[in-house]
Scaffold this motif. Sequence first.
Motif, PDB file in Angstrom:
ATOM      1  N   LYS A   1      14.798  73.583  19.820  1.00  0.00           N
ATOM      2  CA  LYS A   1      15.453  72.350  19.395  1.00  0.00           C
ATOM      3  C   LYS A   1      16.108  72.482  18.018  1.00  0.00           C
ATOM      4  CE  LYS A   1      12.379  69.364  22.103  1.00  0.00           C
ATOM      5  NZ  LYS A   1      11.707  70.460  22.790  1.00  0.00           N
ATOM      6  N   ASN A   2      15.414  73.096  17.076  1.00  0.00           N
ATOM      7  CA  ASN A   2      15.979  73.232  15.726  1.00  0.00           C
ATOM      8  C   ASN A   2      17.213  74.124  15.720  1.00  0.00           C
ATOM      9  OD1 ASN A   2      14.018  71.607  14.700  1.00  0.00           O
ATOM     10  ND2 ASN A   2      12.728  73.249  13.947  1.00  0.00           N
ATOM     11  N   ILE A   3      17.196  75.189  16.526  1.00  0.00           N
ATOM     12  CA  ILE A   3      18.366  76.071  16.597  1.00  0.00           C
ATOM     13  C   ILE A   3      19.553  75.339  17.199  1.00  0.00           C
ATOM     14  CG2 ILE A   3      19.237  78.229  17.555  1.00  0.00           C
ATOM     15  CD1 ILE A   3      17.129  78.611  15.392  1.00  0.00           C
ATOM     16  N   TYR A   4      19.310  74.568  18.256  1.00  0.00           N
ATOM     17  CA  TYR A   4      20.403  73.812  18.888  1.00  0.00           C
ATOM     18  C   TYR A   4      20.981  72.795  17.908  1.00  0.00           C
ATOM     19  CZ  TYR A   4      22.966  70.933  22.216  1.00  0.00           C
ATOM     20  OH  TYR A   4      23.958  70.244  22.872  1.00  0.00           O
ATOM     21  N   ARG A   5      20.113  72.124  17.167  1.00  0.00           N
ATOM     22  CA  ARG A   5      20.581  71.149  16.189  1.00  0.00           C
ATOM     23  C   ARG A   5      21.417  71.824  15.098  1.00  0.00           C
ATOM     24  NH1 ARG A   5      15.770  68.593  13.124  1.00  0.00           N
ATOM     25  NH2 ARG A   5      15.883  70.645  12.171  1.00  0.00           N
ATOM     26  N   SER A   6      21.004  73.003  14.658  1.00  0.00           N
ATOM     27  CA  SER A   6      21.777  73.734  13.644  1.00  0.00           C
ATOM     28  C   SER A   6      23.148  74.128  14.174  1.00  0.00           C
ATOM     29  CB  SER A   6      21.008  74.981  13.204  1.00  0.00           C
ATOM     30  OG  SER A   6      19.786  74.642  12.618  1.00  0.00           O
ATOM     31  N   SER A   7      23.212  74.499  15.455  1.00  0.00           N
ATOM     32  CA  SER A   7      24.497  74.899  16.033  1.00  0.00           C
ATOM     33  C   SER A   7      25.467  73.723  16.070  1.00  0.00           C
ATOM     34  CB  SER A   7      24.286  75.462  17.441  1.00  0.00           C
ATOM     35  OG  SER A   7      23.845  74.443  18.331  1.00  0.00           O
TER      36      SER A   7
ATOM     37  N   ALA B   1      22.379  61.722  17.473  1.00  0.00           N
ATOM     38  CA  ALA B   1      21.781  61.234  18.716  1.00  0.00           C
ATOM     39  C   ALA B   1      20.734  62.201  19.241  1.00  0.00           C
ATOM     40  CB  ALA B   1      22.876  61.014  19.766  1.00  0.00           C
ATOM     41  N   TYR B   2      21.032  63.513  19.132  1.00  0.00           N
ATOM     42  CA  TYR B   2      20.059  64.511  19.612  1.00  0.00           C
ATOM     43  C   TYR B   2      18.785  64.479  18.775  1.00  0.00           C
ATOM     44  CZ  TYR B   2      18.075  69.019  20.926  1.00  0.00           C
ATOM     45  OH  TYR B   2      17.226  69.992  21.355  1.00  0.00           O
ATOM     46  N   GLN B   3      18.927  64.379  17.452  1.00  0.00           N
ATOM     47  CA  GLN B   3      17.753  64.335  16.586  1.00  0.00           C
ATOM     48  C   GLN B   3      16.887  63.117  16.897  1.00  0.00           C
ATOM     49  OE1 GLN B   3      16.420  66.441  14.290  1.00  0.00           O
ATOM     50  NE2 GLN B   3      14.774  64.960  14.258  1.00  0.00           N
ATOM     51  N   GLN B   4      17.515  61.989  17.227  1.00  0.00           N
ATOM     52  CA  GLN B   4      16.749  60.769  17.504  1.00  0.00           C
ATOM     53  C   GLN B   4      16.033  60.825  18.836  1.00  0.00           C
ATOM     54  OE1 GLN B   4      19.845  57.850  16.941  1.00  0.00           O
ATOM     55  NE2 GLN B   4      19.344  57.563  14.767  1.00  0.00           N
ATOM     56  N   THR B   5      16.405  61.763  19.711  1.00  0.00           N
ATOM     57  CA  THR B   5      15.678  61.916  20.972  1.00  0.00           C
ATOM     58  C   THR B   5      14.438  62.782  20.822  1.00  0.00           C
ATOM     59  OG1 THR B   5      16.953  63.878  21.630  1.00  0.00           O
ATOM     60  CG2 THR B   5      17.834  61.705  22.262  1.00  0.00           C
TER      61      THR B   5
END
Length: 654
Positions: free
Chosen positions: A267-273, A299-303
């Motif tokens: 999840k953290n890698i996807y958010r960084s991308s 939106a992704y972080q809030q999920t």
Amino acid sequence: MVVFWVLLLPLSAVGQPSPIETMAMEGYAQRFTDTVASLNVQQMALVLARQQHNAEDKSICYAYLALTHRRLLHLKDFTRYADSAFIEAGKTKSPRAKAYSAMAMGSLKSYIEDNARALDYLLEAYKLFAALEAYDLCARIGSDISYLFASGSQAKVKKYADEALSYAMQTGAPESILHARLAVGSYLLDQAKPDDRLQWSEAVDFYRTTILLAEKDAESIVSKSNIGVAYVNLAVLYMNGPKPIDEDAFLFNLEKTIAISRQYNLKNIYRSSIGLRGQYFMQKGEYTIAEELFKEGIAYQQTLPYKDNAILATFYESLKDIAARQQNYWSYYQYDQSFAEYNKLRYDESTQRTQQYADARFESEKQTSLIQELEQDNKLQRKNQLLGYGIAIVLLIGLVFMYRSYYYRQRYYQNREDISQQQQANNALRLQLLEKETLESLAEKLALERRLLSSQMDPHFIFNALGNIQSMMLQKDTAQAVSYLGKFAKLTRQVLEQSRTEAISLAEEIETLTNYMELQRLRLNNSFQYHIVCDEETDTALLIPPLLIQPFVENAVEHGLKPLPPSQPGLLEIRFSAAVDKKLLVCTITDNGIGLAESKRRKAHDAHRSLATRITDERLSLMMKDNPQARVDVHDGTPDGSGCTVILQIPIVN
């Protein structure tokens, strides 16, 4: 800098492990796939070690449990198991038990940001594991030591990262090699500059090789997130590389990052991308795409099941930047509201975490003191036991010496008991003083920080700046108003960010001062000129405490240059020079204003004194405890009383 803890010991690394240690190792290896099963297996191993009364195995089991709870962010359990590992290791002479316990304690100290103690423990573990030829562990601990030195000595960062890679290559383990290569890549990434193509190319080639090795042995690597980190860092290198950037290479590595994050649910890698893509399109001027990406990141972080207020604040700050570039002031206002909310939550979390870590450090020191006291009691008991044996032998020689021996024995015990009681009383008093000093120091620091936040900028300056912006907008001078607003927003953000850090670089301080004086010149109709001069031998990367210089620059403008008649142009010069041997940065502020005497005469009936100046004096007084040469001198600029010179001697932060 993040410290990664990954332990996959081959059987030959530290000799043949006991069945209990093997069981604990197997349980620890399951921490990424099944946390519950991992903890259950490790607890079973600990139960067996307790049944066999084996201090060495108990210490190793406690160390594994401590590192598992670190990954789960359970600070209390992490602390309890690390302390238990240290206590059990003290009951045995086993180098392996002492190495594991030192590693667990070093991990704990780094987690609660006690980096000095963390280095002591990790260097001890590093030395012990090297003697045991546990090269796999040496590789990982060497990498973590290099991360701890990241904010200090670059030479030591390189030394321990290179040693970690050397140890990893000896093991041949893909997990260790990737972990060590990321440590080496970290300092290469920090050193890579766009204007130094050779150094930048070296970093790119290193990361390419790292990724090839990781993909080849991906099945053997437990921490899949490290593969994603390698791709993210390579994408960052391309985005920040020589202009024009290699967009194809950047997008390719970014797509690989997204694919890996989806494949392994990182999840953290996807958010960084998402954030990297947004920054890329914002740099290209494609603001609509960048805005959608930043909103997607929010939106992704809030999920996700956990909140990350720092990331949300960063995304909203990027959206504010886009709105400002598009001159969409309504959107800017809305984004700024959300940014302020999450930035406040981030700051509150940071303050709470600081308090929590301070409490944890105190409890850890208290536990260490108790352990030392128990060790002293054990030594005393062993000495008393040996003394008893000696007396028994003497009694066998003859009854003649019985009374004499009995008398001295009782006297000896009484003296030892008095000494022990006195030591216990001293330790209790020392603990009370330590707790009081810790709390008082923290309270003083937080109080000064709150006062500093409340005095970051003069309210008159803020109101005048906003008034000028309103005047420009009413006069339909939109371009000038937007420029002024941008500079004002940038200055406000810089001051807020710098007030929450312990130190900033001289380059950042110069940038903030430049932005502040540009706004003052606009506000005062360009009635004065300014120069900022930095000696050639002064390194602009050196670190100093933030927000020390601006109050004196403000006084020079407001009380020295502003009262000058229109026919006399003002001049302000700021000069920096470093006295490295004294660990000082000398800042000289000179103006050609009305002078100290005239300024005091005009303010004869004004008892007001700048809050920022008073707080700056208090901060310098606190700094003098560590560096007595830190001070400020103010005197007339010329013999005739015109102008003013302020000399600030600021401590350089190590």
